[in-house]
Design a protein around this motif. Structure first.
Motif, PDB file in Angstrom:
ATOM      1  N   ASP A   8       0.809  -1.126  -0.130  1.00 48.92           N
ATOM      2  CA  ASP A   8       0.378   0.122  -0.203  1.00 48.92           C
ATOM      3  C   ASP A   8       0.937   1.003   0.141  1.00 48.92           C
ATOM      4  O   ASP A   8       1.809   0.729   0.742  1.00 48.92           O
ATOM      5  CB  ASP A   8      -0.716   0.090   1.412  1.00 48.92           C
ATOM      6  CG  ASP A   8      -1.909  -1.283   1.017  1.00 48.92           C
ATOM      7  OD1 ASP A   8      -1.559  -2.523   1.420  1.00 48.92           O
ATOM      8  OD2 ASP A   8      -3.005  -0.530   0.689  1.00 48.92           O
ATOM      9  N   GLU A  10       1.481   5.164   0.387  1.00 49.61           N
ATOM     10  CA  GLU A  10       1.002   6.526   1.493  1.00 49.61           C
ATOM     11  C   GLU A  10       2.463   7.739   1.601  1.00 49.61           C
ATOM     12  O   GLU A  10       3.410   7.558   2.515  1.00 49.61           O
ATOM     13  CB  GLU A  10       0.282   5.686   2.673  1.00 49.61           C
ATOM     14  CG  GLU A  10      -0.399   4.706   3.285  1.00 49.61           C
ATOM     15  CD  GLU A  10      -0.674   3.817   4.611  1.00 49.61           C
ATOM     16  OE1 GLU A  10       0.411   4.263   5.497  1.00 49.61           O
ATOM     17  OE2 GLU A  10      -1.540   3.237   4.672  1.00 49.61           O
ATOM     18  N   TYR A  76       7.346   4.298   2.344  1.00 51.11           N
ATOM     19  CA  TYR A  76       6.352   5.075   1.802  1.00 51.11           C
ATOM     20  C   TYR A  76       5.763   3.925   1.974  1.00 51.11           C
ATOM     21  O   TYR A  76       4.260   4.301   1.373  1.00 51.11           O
ATOM     22  CB  TYR A  76       5.962   6.271   0.843  1.00 51.11           C
ATOM     23  CG  TYR A  76       6.718   7.689   1.202  1.00 51.11           C
ATOM     24  CD1 TYR A  76       7.456   8.390   2.431  1.00 51.11           C
ATOM     25  CD2 TYR A  76       7.813   8.034  -0.466  1.00 51.11           C
ATOM     26  CE1 TYR A  76       7.854   9.087   2.846  1.00 51.11           C
ATOM     27  CE2 TYR A  76       8.976   9.047   0.486  1.00 51.11           C
ATOM     28  CZ  TYR A  76       8.644   9.512   1.404  1.00 51.11           C
ATOM     29  OH  TYR A  76       9.600  10.257   1.769  1.00 51.11           O
ATOM     30  N   LYS A  78       3.617   0.071   2.605  1.00 49.40           N
ATOM     31  CA  LYS A  78       3.751  -0.517   3.855  1.00 49.40           C
ATOM     32  C   LYS A  78       3.020  -2.106   3.237  1.00 49.40           C
ATOM     33  O   LYS A  78       2.317  -1.941   2.339  1.00 49.40           O
ATOM     34  CB  LYS A  78       1.841  -0.413   4.701  1.00 49.40           C
ATOM     35  CG  LYS A  78       1.861  -1.036   5.656  1.00 49.40           C
ATOM     36  CD  LYS A  78      -0.039  -0.825   6.576  1.00 49.40           C
ATOM     37  CE  LYS A  78      -1.057  -1.534   5.725  1.00 49.40           C
ATOM     38  NZ  LYS A  78      -2.110  -1.002   5.812  1.00 49.40           N
TER      39      LYS A  78
END
Ligand SMILES: O=C(O)CC1=CCC(=O)O1
Length: 92
Positions: A8, A10, A76, A78
């Protein structure tokens, strides 16, 4: 050893669009080289999310960790890893 990764993305709000574009360009280059060498067996966008599922074919946990931490966007991302074993019903 096969591993399924969910990544993910982010980005923090302080990054500029230019900085984000630079991360994305470098990510594409690194990802492409891993796919050409076969360590990354595939990558798919998760529909509707800034996230992907990727398949890695590597020799060890340590190799996978080195590959993942080499992604330019690693700070950044996950990342959740699922180790995969051959299914007894698989015909391949
Ligand atoms: O899903 C993305 O866009 C981020 C990413 C991680 C590895 C990759 O190739 O892209």
């Amino acid at each position: 050893m096969m591993f399924l990764a969910r990544m993910d993305v982010e980005f923090p709000p302080h990054l500029t669009p230019e900085q984000i574009a630079d991360f994305q360009a470098r990510e594409k280059e690194y990802s492409g080289s891993l796919q050409r060498s076969g360590e990354m067996a595939g990558i798919w966008r998760i529909v509707g999310e800034y996230a992907n599922h990727s398949l890695f074919d590597v020799e060890s946990n340590d190799e996978l960790h080195a590959i993942l931490s080499g992604f330019p966007m690693y700070p950044y991302l996950k990342i959740r890893i699922t180790p995969l074993a051959r299914h007894p019903n698989s015909i391949r």
